[in-house]
Design an enzyme around this catalytic site. Structure first.
Site, PDB file in Angstrom:
ATOM      1  N   LEU A  22      -4.320 -72.124  -2.149  1.00 18.87           N
ATOM      2  CA  LEU A  22      -4.369 -71.020  -3.098  1.00 18.87           C
ATOM      3  C   LEU A  22      -3.036 -70.894  -3.821  1.00 18.87           C
ATOM      4  O   LEU A  22      -1.982 -70.777  -3.182  1.00 18.87           O
ATOM      5  CB  LEU A  22      -4.710 -69.714  -2.385  1.00 18.87           C
ATOM      6  CG  LEU A  22      -6.085 -69.691  -1.717  1.00 18.87           C
ATOM      7  CD1 LEU A  22      -6.308 -68.370  -0.997  1.00 18.87           C
ATOM      8  CD2 LEU A  22      -7.184 -69.929  -2.729  1.00 18.87           C
ATOM      9  N   GLY A  42       0.017 -69.963   0.218  1.00 15.32           N
ATOM     10  CA  GLY A  42       1.369 -70.460  -0.003  1.00 15.32           C
ATOM     11  C   GLY A  42       2.404 -69.439   0.394  1.00 15.32           C
ATOM     12  O   GLY A  42       2.209 -68.245   0.211  1.00 15.32           O
ATOM     13  N   ASP A  46       7.488 -68.540  -6.271  1.00  6.47           N
ATOM     14  CA  ASP A  46       7.792 -69.484  -7.350  1.00  6.47           C
ATOM     15  C   ASP A  46       7.523 -68.860  -8.717  1.00  6.47           C
ATOM     16  O   ASP A  46       7.165 -69.521  -9.668  1.00  6.47           O
ATOM     17  CB  ASP A  46       7.025 -70.781  -7.177  1.00  6.47           C
ATOM     18  CG  ASP A  46       5.516 -70.603  -7.224  1.00  6.47           C
ATOM     19  OD1 ASP A  46       5.044 -69.459  -7.241  1.00  6.47           O
ATOM     20  OD2 ASP A  46       4.803 -71.614  -7.250  1.00  6.47           O
ATOM     21  N   LEU A  68      -7.011 -66.621  -7.125  1.00  3.86           N
ATOM     22  CA  LEU A  68      -7.837 -65.422  -7.012  1.00  3.86           C
ATOM     23  C   LEU A  68      -8.327 -65.020  -8.406  1.00  3.86           C
ATOM     24  O   LEU A  68      -7.620 -65.221  -9.392  1.00  3.86           O
ATOM     25  CB  LEU A  68      -7.028 -64.286  -6.389  1.00  3.86           C
ATOM     26  CG  LEU A  68      -6.553 -64.508  -4.960  1.00  3.86           C
ATOM     27  CD1 LEU A  68      -5.703 -63.328  -4.498  1.00  3.86           C
ATOM     28  CD2 LEU A  68      -7.728 -64.711  -4.026  1.00  3.86           C
ATOM     29  N   LYS A  81       7.589 -51.776 -18.216  1.00  7.32           N
ATOM     30  CA  LYS A  81       8.296 -53.062 -18.149  1.00  7.32           C
ATOM     31  C   LYS A  81       7.527 -54.186 -18.846  1.00  7.32           C
ATOM     32  O   LYS A  81       8.025 -55.300 -18.928  1.00  7.32           O
ATOM     33  CB  LYS A  81       8.543 -53.446 -16.691  1.00  7.32           C
ATOM     34  CG  LYS A  81       9.456 -52.498 -15.953  1.00  7.32           C
ATOM     35  CD  LYS A  81       9.631 -52.945 -14.521  1.00  7.32           C
ATOM     36  CE  LYS A  81      10.483 -51.953 -13.750  1.00  7.32           C
ATOM     37  NZ  LYS A  81      10.565 -52.296 -12.347  1.00  7.32           N
ATOM     38  N   LEU A  88       1.058 -62.906  -5.779  1.00  9.50           N
ATOM     39  CA  LEU A  88       0.989 -61.879  -4.744  1.00  9.50           C
ATOM     40  C   LEU A  88       1.715 -62.343  -3.492  1.00  9.50           C
ATOM     41  O   LEU A  88       1.845 -63.541  -3.238  1.00  9.50           O
ATOM     42  CB  LEU A  88      -0.472 -61.585  -4.386  1.00  9.50           C
ATOM     43  CG  LEU A  88      -1.409 -61.179  -5.520  1.00  9.50           C
ATOM     44  CD1 LEU A  88      -2.820 -60.976  -4.988  1.00  9.50           C
ATOM     45  CD2 LEU A  88      -0.918 -59.935  -6.217  1.00  9.50           C
TER      46      LEU A  88
END
Length: 128
Positions: A22, A42, A46, A68, A81, A88
């Site tokens: 994922l 994971g 990154d 997802l 922002k 996630l």
């Protein structure tokens, strides 16, 4: 949930065709959870410095990838922002997957795991 820990690599424990890595950078959308597959969450951040590192790692290992279905079920929200991220934390991904497995509802699962700080919300939660 029962969990086991080991020093062994998932590459040594499971057949390559059973592993789905994922990564938010995958072009493949996770549409359902297949009990015969092993899903790798994971553990790398990154988002900025090493963009697409998890996708690259999965491709180097000849693994299937999926992401997802955040953009399929959620909408970007207006925020100060102008920040929107599909990346996630591991616990959030786990919350999404476990809620989906229980409910078979992506909206319910994404609501459980995607915090408002990510800049996404379910369409019915966005006030015009």
């Amino acid at each position: 949930f029962q969990m086991d820990t080991t020093q062994e690599s998932y590459l040594d424990l499971f057949p390559l065709d059973a592993i789905v890595y994922l990564t938010p950078d995958s072009e493949n959308v996770l549409e359902d959870i297949d009990p015969s597959k092993v899903y790798v969450l994971g553990g790398l951040v990154d988002e900025s410095i090493h963009k697409k590192l998890t996708l690259q790692r999965a491709q180097e290992q000849s693994l299937q990838t999926a992401r997802l279905p955040i953009r399929e079920y959620m909408v970007k929200t207006v925020n100060t922002k102008n920040y929107h991220s599909e990346t996630l934390a591991i616990n959030q991904v786990f919350d999404v997957l476990s809620t989906y497995y229980e409910t078979r509802s992506w909206p319910a699962a994404l609501k459980a795991g995607v915090s408002s700080g990510k800049g996404y919300a379910l369409p019915d939660a966005v006030k015009e």
